[in-house]
Write a protein that holds these residues in place. Structure first.
Motif, PDB file in Angstrom:
ATOM      1  N   ASN A 272       0.853  -1.189   0.000  1.00 22.82           N
ATOM      2  CA  ASN A 272       0.000   0.000   0.000  1.00 22.82           C
ATOM      3  C   ASN A 272       0.890   1.240   0.000  1.00 22.82           C
ATOM      4  OD1 ASN A 272      -1.740   2.140   0.553  1.00 22.82           O
ATOM      5  ND2 ASN A 272      -3.038   0.899   1.906  1.00 22.82           N
ATOM      6  N   PRO A 273       0.853   2.061  -1.039  1.00 21.42           N
ATOM      7  CA  PRO A 273       1.759   3.225  -1.111  1.00 21.42           C
ATOM      8  C   PRO A 273       1.415   4.321  -0.107  1.00 21.42           C
ATOM      9  CG  PRO A 273       0.203   3.263  -2.929  1.00 21.42           C
ATOM     10  CD  PRO A 273       0.000   1.948  -2.226  1.00 21.42           C
ATOM     11  N   PHE A 274       0.259   4.215   0.533  1.00 18.39           N
ATOM     12  CA  PHE A 274      -0.175   5.272   1.456  1.00 18.39           C
ATOM     13  C   PHE A 274       0.204   4.968   2.905  1.00 18.39           C
ATOM     14  CE2 PHE A 274      -3.154   5.334  -2.144  1.00 18.39           C
ATOM     15  CZ  PHE A 274      -2.915   6.617  -2.604  1.00 18.39           C
ATOM     16  N   ILE A 275       0.742   3.778   3.167  1.00 21.85           N
ATOM     17  CA  ILE A 275       1.187   3.429   4.514  1.00 21.85           C
ATOM     18  C   ILE A 275       2.598   3.955   4.713  1.00 21.85           C
ATOM     19  CG2 ILE A 275       1.712   1.557   6.112  1.00 21.85           C
ATOM     20  CD1 ILE A 275      -0.439  -0.094   4.786  1.00 21.85           C
ATOM     21  N   LEU A 276       2.750   4.854   5.678  1.00 21.13           N
ATOM     22  CA  LEU A 276       4.039   5.518   5.881  1.00 21.13           C
ATOM     23  C   LEU A 276       4.922   4.793   6.902  1.00 21.13           C
ATOM     24  CD1 LEU A 276       2.856   9.239   5.889  1.00 21.13           C
ATOM     25  CD2 LEU A 276       3.736   7.883   3.974  1.00 21.13           C
ATOM     26  N   LYS A 277       4.314   4.026   7.799  1.00 21.58           N
ATOM     27  CA  LYS A 277       5.087   3.334   8.827  1.00 21.58           C
ATOM     28  C   LYS A 277       5.208   1.863   8.424  1.00 21.58           C
ATOM     29  CE  LYS A 277       3.598   6.460  12.505  1.00 21.58           C
ATOM     30  NZ  LYS A 277       2.910   6.605  13.801  1.00 21.58           N
ATOM     31  N   ASN A 278       6.309   1.562   7.753  1.00 22.99           N
ATOM     32  CA  ASN A 278       6.521   0.215   7.232  1.00 22.99           C
ATOM     33  C   ASN A 278       7.529  -0.561   8.071  1.00 22.99           C
ATOM     34  OD1 ASN A 278       4.946   0.391   4.631  1.00 22.99           O
ATOM     35  ND2 ASN A 278       6.358   2.101   4.335  1.00 22.99           N
ATOM     36  N   PHE A 279       7.304  -1.854   8.153  1.00 22.76           N
ATOM     37  CA  PHE A 279       8.199  -2.752   8.870  1.00 22.76           C
ATOM     38  C   PHE A 279       8.430  -3.993   8.021  1.00 22.76           C
ATOM     39  CE2 PHE A 279       6.180  -0.148  12.044  1.00 22.76           C
ATOM     40  CZ  PHE A 279       7.207   0.169  12.915  1.00 22.76           C
ATOM     41  N   ASN A 280       9.582  -4.637   8.272  1.00 16.26           N
ATOM     42  CA  ASN A 280       9.922  -5.825   7.500  1.00 16.26           C
ATOM     43  C   ASN A 280      10.821  -6.711   8.340  1.00 16.26           C
ATOM     44  OD1 ASN A 280      10.017  -7.592   5.368  1.00 16.26           O
ATOM     45  ND2 ASN A 280      11.487  -6.410   4.157  1.00 16.26           N
ATOM     46  N   TYR A 281      10.808  -8.008   8.049  1.00 18.66           N
ATOM     47  CA  TYR A 281      11.730  -8.949   8.679  1.00 18.66           C
ATOM     48  C   TYR A 281      12.964  -9.087   7.797  1.00 18.66           C
ATOM     49  CZ  TYR A 281       8.163 -10.489  12.001  1.00 18.66           C
ATOM     50  OH  TYR A 281       7.238 -10.535  13.002  1.00 18.66           O
ATOM     51  N   GLU A 282      14.125  -8.872   8.385  1.00 17.76           N
ATOM     52  CA  GLU A 282      15.374  -8.994   7.643  1.00 17.76           C
ATOM     53  C   GLU A 282      16.393  -9.778   8.459  1.00 17.76           C
ATOM     54  OE1 GLU A 282      16.574  -8.074   4.532  1.00 17.76           O
ATOM     55  OE2 GLU A 282      14.446  -7.824   4.091  1.00 17.76           O
ATOM     56  N   SER A 283      17.379 -10.335   7.763  1.00 19.95           N
ATOM     57  CA  SER A 283      18.429 -11.125   8.409  1.00 19.95           C
ATOM     58  C   SER A 283      19.789 -10.695   7.881  1.00 19.95           C
ATOM     59  CB  SER A 283      18.220 -12.623   8.121  1.00 19.95           C
ATOM     60  OG  SER A 283      16.971 -13.067   8.599  1.00 19.95           O
ATOM     61  N   GLY A 284      20.802 -10.781   8.734  1.00 22.54           N
ATOM     62  CA  GLY A 284      22.154 -10.467   8.306  1.00 22.54           C
ATOM     63  C   GLY A 284      22.906  -9.646   9.334  1.00 22.54           C
ATOM     64  N   THR A 285      24.141  -9.314   8.983  1.00 17.58           N
ATOM     65  CA  THR A 285      24.976  -8.496   9.865  1.00 17.58           C
ATOM     66  C   THR A 285      24.325  -7.147  10.147  1.00 17.58           C
ATOM     67  OG1 THR A 285      26.935  -9.551   8.938  1.00 17.58           O
ATOM     68  CG2 THR A 285      27.278  -7.520  10.140  1.00 17.58           C
ATOM     69  N   SER A 286      23.609  -6.618   9.161  1.00 16.20           N
ATOM     70  CA  SER A 286      22.967  -5.317   9.343  1.00 16.20           C
ATOM     71  C   SER A 286      21.897  -5.365  10.418  1.00 16.20           C
ATOM     72  CB  SER A 286      22.355  -4.845   8.023  1.00 16.20           C
ATOM     73  OG  SER A 286      21.454  -5.807   7.511  1.00 16.20           O
ATOM     74  N   MET A 287      21.417  -6.549  10.766  1.00 18.21           N
ATOM     75  CA  MET A 287      20.450  -6.697  11.852  1.00 18.21           C
ATOM     76  C   MET A 287      21.151  -6.977  13.188  1.00 18.21           C
ATOM     77  SD  MET A 287      17.377  -6.282  10.593  1.00 18.21           S
ATOM     78  CE  MET A 287      18.137  -4.912   9.717  1.00 18.21           C
ATOM     79  N   ALA A 288      22.284  -7.685  13.137  1.00 16.15           N
ATOM     80  CA  ALA A 288      23.016  -7.997  14.371  1.00 16.15           C
ATOM     81  C   ALA A 288      23.753  -6.777  14.907  1.00 16.15           C
ATOM     82  CB  ALA A 288      24.005  -9.139  14.111  1.00 16.15           C
ATOM     83  N   ALA A 289      24.323  -5.961  13.996  1.00 12.78           N
ATOM     84  CA  ALA A 289      25.117  -4.810  14.427  1.00 12.78           C
ATOM     85  C   ALA A 289      24.326  -3.831  15.296  1.00 12.78           C
ATOM     86  CB  ALA A 289      25.697  -4.090  13.206  1.00 12.78           C
ATOM     87  N   PRO A 290      23.049  -3.521  14.987  1.00 11.43           N
ATOM     88  CA  PRO A 290      22.317  -2.603  15.864  1.00 11.43           C
ATOM     89  C   PRO A 290      22.111  -3.143  17.277  1.00 11.43           C
ATOM     90  CG  PRO A 290      21.251  -2.742  13.723  1.00 11.43           C
ATOM     91  CD  PRO A 290      22.296  -3.806  13.751  1.00 11.43           C
ATOM     92  N   HIS A 291      22.001  -4.456  17.419  1.00 12.19           N
ATOM     93  CA  HIS A 291      21.889  -5.016  18.772  1.00 12.19           C
ATOM     94  C   HIS A 291      23.154  -4.708  19.583  1.00 12.19           C
ATOM     95  CE1 HIS A 291      18.636  -7.441  16.960  1.00 12.19           C
ATOM     96  NE2 HIS A 291      18.195  -7.572  18.205  1.00 12.19           N
TER      97      HIS A 291
END
Length: 336
Positions: free
Chosen positions: A106-125
């Motif tokens: 939906n292009p009108f939804i501004l608050k989007n979330f997604n499931y992702e995997s990888g170093t880019s997800m571990a580094a913020p932890h």
């Protein structure tokens, strides 16, 4: 409507990724895929299947486990420094996302979330843990913060078993886990730290054999390694210990310095788990502190008794234990 059915490859382990497939899809682990295949082949009648939505499921075992795509050591560029340092959550992490997901976003939804995997997800932890430690201990150096994270990590899973490697469903090696899974609460109060200064790292770079230009590129100013102290990687005051032993070099001794950041008066006893095939000796088996920020030196000597095989790695650990803290350093020995 046609559905796509996907099964993991053997090296992908038991984790299935939370992906927004374009086609309706069911992804299963390799083991479950084999069961489904066998059921279809062996079924005497028309095989059937049903999909039931069970909402969020908690308590998956084994957990934590090392993702099949996780980076492995050893690094060939940094001498005998154990890498990776630690593990952090990096699989199927729900995070903010710049656009819609799925086949018809939906292009009108501004608050989007997604499931992702990888170093880019571990580094913020890990970055979040660093921020928490820095907020509590504003004067700590980057090396002190790193030490707190490494020496407080957990090497066992939720069931008290060694962490598994999903690539083969076997116990993960030390060059796969490092010290183990990050432990934010423990890192906030590690008791003891292995600290390093900026100058220590220059000595380490010079000890690795980098020339003056290469060190200049790294630190941002001119350094003359011919006039600078040189530190071999095993002698760097690092929170882990990693060495190479062979029939021509059966013994290595390393010095370490620990700084008290716990209680003013605290006594630590050494607890040693020797790597298979190696004897480990300490210059002292007790560290007694009478004030905060007090330093204590000790030596660690590793002696090869027998080699399990050229190219193999043995894992051990050194723990300093008080009535309040357990400070753990992983030990890795490569046999050359």
């Amino acid at each position: 409507m046609q559905q796509e059915h996907a099964t993991n490859l053997p090296f992908q382990g038991y984790t299935t990724f939370s992906e927004a497939h374009i086609l309706p899809a069911v992804q299963v682990s390799f083991v479950d895929g084999i069961k489904i295949r066998d059921y279809v082949i062996m079924s005497n009648s028309t095989p059937t299947a049903a999909i039931k939505f069970n909402y969020a499921q908690y308590g998956f075992r084994p957990s934590p486990a090392v993702a099949s795509f996780s980076s492995r050591g050893p690094s060939e560029m940094n001498g005998d420094i154990l890498k990776p340092d630690v593990l952090a959550p990096g699989v199927n992490i729900l995070a903010a996302w710049p656009s819609g997901v799925g086949p018809n976003p939906n292009p009108f939804i501004l608050k989007n979330f997604n499931y992702e995997s990888g170093t880019s997800m571990a580094a913020p932890h890990v970055s979040g843990i660093v921020a928490l430690i820095k907020y509590k201990h504003k004067q700590w150096s980057p090396a002190a913060i790193q030490s707190a994270i490494i020496t407080s990590a957990k090497e066992l899973d939720l069931d008290g078993n060694p962490i598994k490697d999903e690539a083969d469903n076997k116990t993960a090696g030390v060059y796969t886990t490092g010290a183990g899974q990050v432990n934010p609460a423990g890192a906030m109060d590690p008791g003891l730290i292995y600290d390093l200064t900026h100058d220590d790292f220059i000595s380490y770079l010079c000890g690795l054999g980098y020339n003056n230009t290469e060190v200049h590129w790294t630190v941002g100013y001119s350094v003359n390694c011919s006039r600078h102290k040189k530190t071999s990687p095993p002698q760097l005051n690092y929170p882990s210990i990693a060495v190479s032993l062979s029939s021509n070099s059966r013994t290595q001794t390393m010095q370490r310095t620990m700084t008290n950041v716990g209680d003013a008066n605290e006594v630590y006893q050494a607890r040693v788990q020797e790597p298979p095939g190696v004897s480990m000796y300490l210059s002292t088996y007790q560290l007694s502190f009478s004030r905060v920020q007090q330093d204590k030196d000790f030596n660690v000597t590793l002696v090869m008794r027998r080699s399990p095989g050229k190219g193999l790695v043995s894992r051990g650990k050194l723990e300093w234990v008080s009535n309040k803290h357990v400070v753990t350093s992983p030990v890795a020995v490569r046999f050359a």
